[in-house]
Design a protein around this motif. Structure first.
Motif, PDB file in Angstrom:
ATOM      1  N   GLU A  24     -11.659  58.238  42.232  1.00 53.19           N
ATOM      2  CA  GLU A  24     -10.934  57.007  41.930  1.00 53.19           C
ATOM      3  C   GLU A  24     -11.797  56.035  41.122  1.00 53.19           C
ATOM      4  N   ALA A  27     -11.801  57.377  37.536  1.00 52.04           N
ATOM      5  CA  ALA A  27     -10.484  57.229  36.906  1.00 52.04           C
ATOM      6  C   ALA A  27     -10.206  55.794  36.480  1.00 52.04           C
ATOM      7  N   ALA A  28     -10.743  54.827  37.221  1.00 51.97           N
ATOM      8  CA  ALA A  28     -10.506  53.413  36.909  1.00 51.97           C
ATOM      9  C   ALA A  28     -11.434  52.877  35.831  1.00 51.97           C
ATOM     10  N   ALA A  60      -4.859  60.210  40.262  1.00 52.28           N
ATOM     11  CA  ALA A  60      -5.032  59.070  39.355  1.00 52.28           C
ATOM     12  C   ALA A  60      -4.425  59.335  37.984  1.00 52.28           C
ATOM     13  N   ARG A  63      -0.620  59.481  38.211  1.00 54.68           N
ATOM     14  CA  ARG A  63      -0.046  58.130  38.288  1.00 54.68           C
ATOM     15  C   ARG A  63       0.055  57.514  36.893  1.00 54.68           C
TER      16      ARG A  63
END
Length: 268
Positions: A24, A27-28, A60, A63
């Protein structure tokens, strides 16, 4: 040492939780988001497309894709039930997104049932990755697209000079976390052998210096791996991690990984 992701169904839940955090975090990262947006835009994805992401992890990328296809559907597939549970939790409220437990080398969907298949930082972890590519060909509709995005992990560096001890951490992390560090170099030949036409093969540089959150995790995981291999002791691992933090504070830290995206169309 075997790639953790290649044997993800056997990994201890405590380690899985750490991997979830790392996935995560990466991915951010704005650079990672920009690389995704670039190759998504090159694919020309229709808003009503049905997309499969193989090896979706925590979801991720799926989404992100669910927002690209506002009137379409995205299905994420991963062999780890733990990852899928987290993916469902993080995607709560996204109506056009679903997740299933499954192996990309044996996709549990009918022939010609998707417009797009995406493998994002997945296939370098997959033994016999050509099976997943062949399965993508099978489930794609005529005129569909397959995109593969992966790291050229042989380029991973945290060194700022010859014989830099932090590079040993990077090398150990790659050995423990990636099945085939040279996978992207072989990728064009693999997809052509499976019946795909290469439309675009592009490089993407990923550099962290001032706020190297993700690459610091490679230092930590690499140092811990070296301890596990009995190459160093715990005090040396702590010293290596401290040196990485010192470089960040002094403005000396540098880390780089090359990535590549490949966009293809099945010849059928």
């Amino acid at each position: 040492m075997p790639d953790l992701y290649a044997q993800i169904t056997e990994v201890d839940p405590e380690i899985l939780e750490k991997l979830i955090g790392v996935l995560e975090l990466r991915a951010a990262d704005p650079q990672q988001v920009a690389m995704r947006e670039a190759y998504f835009s090159w694919m020309g994805i229709e808003p009503d497309a049905r997309i499969l992401e193989g090896g979706c992890g925590t979801g991720a990328v799926a989404r992100h894709l669910a927002h690209v296809v506002s009137s379409g559907e995205v299905v994420g597939l991963d062999p780890s039930a733990h990852f899928i549970e987290k993916a469902n939790e993080l995607s709560d409220g996204i109506s056009n997104l679903q997740f299933e437990v499954g192996d990309a080398r044996s996709i549990p969907f009918d022939d010609a049932s998707f417009d797009v298949v995406v493998f994002h930082t997945c296939l370098c972890h997959v033994p016999d990755a050509e099976k997943a590519i062949a399965e993508a060909y099978r489930v794609l509709r005529p005129g569909g697209k397959m995109a593969v995005f992966d790291g050229d992990y042989a380029t991973t560096t945290i060194a700022i000079g010859d014989h830099d001890p932090l590079q040993q951490c990077a090398d150990a992390a790659m050995s423990a976390l990636v099945h085939d560090r040279w996978f992207v170099l072989k990728l064009p030949a693999l997809v052509r052998a499976a019946g795909f036409k290469v439309e675009r093969f592009a490089s993407h540089g990923y550099l962290q210096a001032e706020e190297p959150d993700y690459l610091l995790t490679l230092v930590d995981r690499g140092a811990d791996t070296l301890v596990g291999w009995k190459r160093i002791d715990q005090s040396m691992a702590s010293a290596l991690k401290s040196e990485a933090q010192r470089r960040v504070k002094s403005g000396e830290f540098f880390g780089f990984i090359g990535f590549a995206s490949l966009i293809t169309e099945p010849l059928k």
